[in-house]
Design a protein around this motif. Structure first.
Motif, PDB file in Angstrom:
ATOM      1  N   PHE A  45       0.767  -1.195  -0.155  1.00 49.04           N
ATOM      2  CA  PHE A  45       0.023   0.260  -0.072  1.00 49.04           C
ATOM      3  C   PHE A  45       0.951   1.367   0.121  1.00 49.04           C
ATOM      4  N   GLY A  46       0.546   2.363  -0.902  1.00 46.43           N
ATOM      5  CA  GLY A  46       1.453   3.355  -1.058  1.00 46.43           C
ATOM      6  C   GLY A  46       0.681   4.388  -0.039  1.00 46.43           C
ATOM      7  N   VAL A  47       1.279   4.285   1.287  1.00 46.96           N
ATOM      8  CA  VAL A  47       0.516   5.178   2.453  1.00 46.96           C
ATOM      9  C   VAL A  47       1.064   6.559   2.500  1.00 46.96           C
ATOM     10  N   ASP A  48       2.473   6.599   2.039  1.00 50.48           N
ATOM     11  CA  ASP A  48       3.332   7.617   2.194  1.00 50.48           C
ATOM     12  C   ASP A  48       3.720   8.530   3.563  1.00 50.48           C
ATOM     13  N   SER A  49       2.616   8.763   4.080  1.00 55.81           N
ATOM     14  CA  SER A  49       2.786   9.602   5.753  1.00 55.81           C
ATOM     15  C   SER A  49       1.627   9.016   6.465  1.00 55.81           C
ATOM     16  N   LEU A  50       1.662   9.310   7.709  1.00 56.24           N
ATOM     17  CA  LEU A  50       0.556   9.095   8.852  1.00 56.24           C
ATOM     18  C   LEU A  50       0.453  10.527   9.466  1.00 56.24           C
TER      19      LEU A  50
ATOM     20  N   SER B  77      -6.673   9.999   4.207  1.00 59.72           N
ATOM     21  CA  SER B  77      -6.484  10.554   5.540  1.00 59.72           C
ATOM     22  C   SER B  77      -5.723   9.634   6.644  1.00 59.72           C
ATOM     23  N   VAL B  78      -5.450  10.108   7.525  1.00 60.85           N
ATOM     24  CA  VAL B  78      -5.030   9.211   8.592  1.00 60.85           C
ATOM     25  C   VAL B  78      -5.936   8.312   9.013  1.00 60.85           C
ATOM     26  N   SER B  79      -7.274   8.626   9.240  1.00 57.91           N
ATOM     27  CA  SER B  79      -8.216   7.839   9.735  1.00 57.91           C
ATOM     28  C   SER B  79      -8.655   6.915   8.669  1.00 57.91           C
ATOM     29  N   ASP B  80      -8.518   7.274   7.541  1.00 50.98           N
ATOM     30  CA  ASP B  80      -8.734   6.129   6.199  1.00 50.98           C
ATOM     31  C   ASP B  80      -7.805   4.936   6.463  1.00 50.98           C
ATOM     32  N   VAL B  81      -6.383   5.147   6.840  1.00 57.47           N
ATOM     33  CA  VAL B  81      -5.419   4.284   7.210  1.00 57.47           C
ATOM     34  C   VAL B  81      -5.885   3.450   8.322  1.00 57.47           C
ATOM     35  N   GLY B  82      -6.176   3.980   9.307  1.00 61.49           N
ATOM     36  CA  GLY B  82      -6.687   3.105  10.410  1.00 61.49           C
ATOM     37  C   GLY B  82      -7.591   2.075  10.073  1.00 61.49           C
ATOM     38  N   GLN B  83      -8.842   2.619   9.276  1.00 61.80           N
ATOM     39  CA  GLN B  83      -9.705   1.743   9.036  1.00 61.80           C
ATOM     40  C   GLN B  83      -9.482   0.542   8.058  1.00 61.80           C
ATOM     41  N   LEU B  84      -8.284   0.987   7.381  1.00 60.94           N
ATOM     42  CA  LEU B  84      -7.789   0.174   6.302  1.00 60.94           C
ATOM     43  C   LEU B  84      -7.070  -0.942   7.090  1.00 60.94           C
ATOM     44  N   VAL B  85      -6.307  -0.654   8.159  1.00 61.84           N
ATOM     45  CA  VAL B  85      -5.381  -1.496   8.944  1.00 61.84           C
ATOM     46  C   VAL B  85      -6.445  -2.688   9.807  1.00 61.84           C
ATOM     47  N   ASN B  86      -7.526  -1.941  10.370  1.00 66.28           N
ATOM     48  CA  ASN B  86      -8.482  -2.834  10.908  1.00 66.28           C
ATOM     49  C   ASN B  86      -9.027  -4.005   9.907  1.00 66.28           C
TER      50      ASN B  86
ATOM     51  N   THR C 137       5.608  11.693  14.259  1.00 58.50           N
ATOM     52  CA  THR C 137       4.261  11.155  14.280  1.00 58.50           C
ATOM     53  C   THR C 137       4.008   9.809  13.373  1.00 58.50           C
ATOM     54  N   THR C 138       4.615   9.982  12.089  1.00 50.52           N
ATOM     55  CA  THR C 138       4.336   8.716  11.263  1.00 50.52           C
ATOM     56  C   THR C 138       4.839   7.569  11.709  1.00 50.52           C
ATOM     57  N   ILE C 139       6.160   7.759  12.339  1.00 49.06           N
ATOM     58  CA  ILE C 139       6.768   6.557  12.944  1.00 49.06           C
ATOM     59  C   ILE C 139       5.888   5.830  14.058  1.00 49.06           C
ATOM     60  N   LYS C 140       5.430   7.063  14.911  1.00 45.34           N
ATOM     61  CA  LYS C 140       4.907   6.489  16.215  1.00 45.34           C
ATOM     62  C   LYS C 140       3.452   5.587  15.718  1.00 45.34           C
ATOM     63  N   ARG C 141       2.833   6.147  14.656  1.00 47.57           N
ATOM     64  CA  ARG C 141       1.754   5.782  14.493  1.00 47.57           C
ATOM     65  C   ARG C 141       1.736   4.504  13.750  1.00 47.57           C
ATOM     66  N   ILE C 142       2.617   4.336  13.044  1.00 47.87           N
ATOM     67  CA  ILE C 142       2.942   3.013  12.449  1.00 47.87           C
ATOM     68  C   ILE C 142       2.979   1.879  13.598  1.00 47.87           C
ATOM     69  N   LYS C 143       3.878   2.417  14.317  1.00 42.51           N
ATOM     70  CA  LYS C 143       3.949   1.387  15.881  1.00 42.51           C
ATOM     71  C   LYS C 143       2.672   1.229  16.380  1.00 42.51           C
ATOM     72  N   GLU C 144       1.981   2.225  16.718  1.00 44.57           N
ATOM     73  CA  GLU C 144       0.865   2.176  17.420  1.00 44.57           C
ATOM     74  C   GLU C 144      -0.229   1.153  16.774  1.00 44.57           C
ATOM     75  N   LEU C 145      -0.378   1.171  15.442  1.00 48.80           N
ATOM     76  CA  LEU C 145      -1.127   0.461  14.619  1.00 48.80           C
ATOM     77  C   LEU C 145      -0.502  -0.983  14.123  1.00 48.80           C
TER      78      LEU C 145
END
Ligand code: B12
Length: 476
Positions: free
Chosen positions: A299-304, A317-326, A353-361
């Motif tokens: 997936f070409g996410v590029d940034s969070l 958006s970041v929220s789209d990516v969150g839904q995608l991960v679920n 922020t991006t790296i933190k969110r990747i880890k959190e997700l």
């Protein structure tokens, strides 16, 4: 038409990538009655000997030379393949008086610069099938070439690029995929390429795909795609990589392709990978993809970070990516995220922020490419050419975007040691890969990666990121 066309695959990087573009082109020429020979330098131990041998057989009218990659697009290795293409063209000049024509996706991202540098006679930017046929016909009959669509040529020492025509793919015959030895590619660990469409209508500021493939999406019929799969299966091929910029754009077409594969009973005969955009993606698509043989998605996410996504021209958006991960976790889909770090406006904070969110997700695998490769025809390339962005360019003197040295942009707000900063933030976390030099620990630069080649020789198969992921996790 009897005069011969020689098509040369110059993509010799290892692990290999099958020359699908050159094969589509050659099959279309053959279908139109042109006599075509091919020379695959990927399988030759001495390329000069191979060229000499091929050209001593008889004199072709045209030699087509593929330019699949101009460079490896890594800010940290910046390996250009153009000196190699120039050497091939120069060698050909000594062996034949045939016209030398360049083409391919790499060529199409910056045709004027590539032709100037290699001194080829002609080039085809964009779709090759009809443009090359028209050129060959004109050259055979000594007719004027100056109006041919997609043609790049010399006039009075200047390079001219004619307006492009993106062809209607339904006009093309079903490619037979017999020109190159796809089975041999698979034996060497390649996934054989296949397209379900061409073009991308997204507005990502940095991306070369709309430049090379056109900004209008053109679909191939699911029937034709399935026939192509069947033909390749009959040749003993079963590992594939889709060559669409993003398989799920549009999502309806992706579903139709999967349904056609399933209905043809091919879902358990093929294994494939693809690129997708984070949106649109739903449970039905995930389930169809799995049933159709998909083993993994990049997936070409590029940034969070929403502000960064918007600056890059992305539509999710970041929220789209969150839904995608679920959804991906629920559907147990194997995937990786591609991140693009260091674009305009990127700061230490947005990166953290991006790296933190990747880890959190808890993303399975995320690849980081730091530095934007700057192409002349993209919105970002145009902004740089207009002089509105002056800092952050590498090499620093890169005002006349030169193909000799790939040009990159890295946000000056990341400081003078962006790679040190990234390493510190990642802290050896195995969920991350980095687009460094090939074979470097944790890198996912596939162009001449010896470690990857060795693992493939030992039997590993699949998308190269998936192989690297499994290796990184293997206890030593
Ligand atoms: C799928 C893909 C991959 C897959 C390949 C899997 C497979 N088996 O095919 C994987 C993940 C392995 C991969 C790896 C890499 N890739 Co890649 N990849 C692509 C992608 C999405 C499709 C390429 C493709 O096959 N297109 C389909 C064919 C049919 O199109 P085509 O080649 O353009 O051919 C048409 C015309 O160009 C023309 N044509 C083709 N050849 C010729 C020859 C002549 C003489 C003529 C006249 C015309 C002509 O006719 C064809 C039909 O119309 C493109 C982006 C894109 N949307 O195209 C990036 C892309 C080609 N990759 C790119 C890069 C950088 C790489 C890597 C170097 C990355 C890395 N550092 O590891 C490696 C290189 C590996 C290698 N050995 O080549 C860049 C190249 C950019 C550049 N500056 O050159 C692209 C453009 C992505 C991007 N936007 O940055 N890739």
């Amino acid at each position: 038409m009897t005069q011969k066309i020689l098509l040369i695959n110059t993509n010799v990087a290892r692990p290999p990538v099958s020359p699908v573009g050159l094969e589509y082109l050659g099959e279309a020429l053959i279908e139109a009655g042109v006599s075509v020979r091919v020379l695959d330098l990927s399988f030759e131990s001495d390329w000069t000997v191979a060229l000499r041998k091929e050209l001593s057989r008889d004199e072709p009218l045209v030699v087509g030379v593929s330019v699949r990659n101009t460079d490896d697009c890594s800010f940290y290795s910046r390996k250009s393949f153009l000196p190699w293409i120039r050497d091939v063209v120069t060698e050909l000049r000594g062996l034949t008086t045939a016209y030398v024509v360049l083409g391919g996706v790499g060529f199409s991202v910056m045709p004027e610069l590539v032709i100037r540098m290699t001194k080829a006679d002609f080039g085809v930017a964009g779709d090759g099938e009809e443009a090359m046929l028209a050129l060959v016909r004109c050259l055979m009959n000594d007719e004027d070439i100056s109006d041919l669509p997609n043609l790049v040529y010399w006039r009075d020492g200047s390079v001219i690029r004619n307006p492009r025509v993106d062809i209607d793919l339904s006009r093309l015959p079903i490619p037979r995929r017999r020109l190159f030895d796809n089975r041999r590619y698979e034996e060497l660990g390649a996934m054989v390429g296949i397209e379900t469409k061409r073009g991308c209508s997204q507005h990502c500021i940095f991306c070369a795909d709309p430049v090379a493939k056109g900004s209008r999406v053109r679909l191939r019929s699911p029937f034709v795609v399935v026939e192509e799969f069947k033909d390749l299966i009959a040749q003993g091929v079963s590992w594939f990589h889709l060559c669409d910029s993003e398989f799920n754009l549009p999502m309806g077409h992706a579903k139709h392709i999967c349904q056609a594969i399933i209905e043809a009973g091919l879902g358990d005969k093929i294994r494939w990978y693809c690129y997708c955009s984070p949106t649109p993606f739903d449970g039905e698509l995930a389930s169809l993809m799995k049933r159709a043989g998909c083993l993994g998605v990049n997936f070409g996410v590029d940034s969070l970070c929403d502000e960064q996504l918007s600056r890059l021209g992305r539509s999710h958006s970041v929220s789209d990516v969150g839904q995608l991960v679920n959804l991906l976790k629920g559907q147990r889909i194997n995937y990786m995220f591609d991140l693009l770090v260091g674009g305009p406006g990127e700061t230490e904070d947005t990166l953290k922020t991006t790296i933190k969110r990747i880890k959190e997700l808890d993303i399975h695998l995320a690849g980081i490419a730091a530095g934007i490769r700057v192409y002349p025809g993209t919105p970002f390339g145009k902004a740089i050419a207009s002089g509105s962005i002056k800092e952050g360019l590498y090499p620093a003197k890169a005002n006349a975007l030169s193909p000799w040295e790939p040009v990159f942009y890295l946000s000056p707000y990341l400081g003078s040691d962006a790679s040190g900063l990234i390493s510190e933030l990642l802290a050896h976390d195995l969920r991350f890969l980095f687009l460094g030099s090939p074979s470097q620990e944790g890198s996912y630069n596939y162009a001449d990666d010896e470690v990857l080649c060795r693992v493939i020789e030992e039997g590993a198969r699949g998308a190269y990121w998936d192989i690297i992921r499994q290796q990184k996790r293997r206890p030593t």
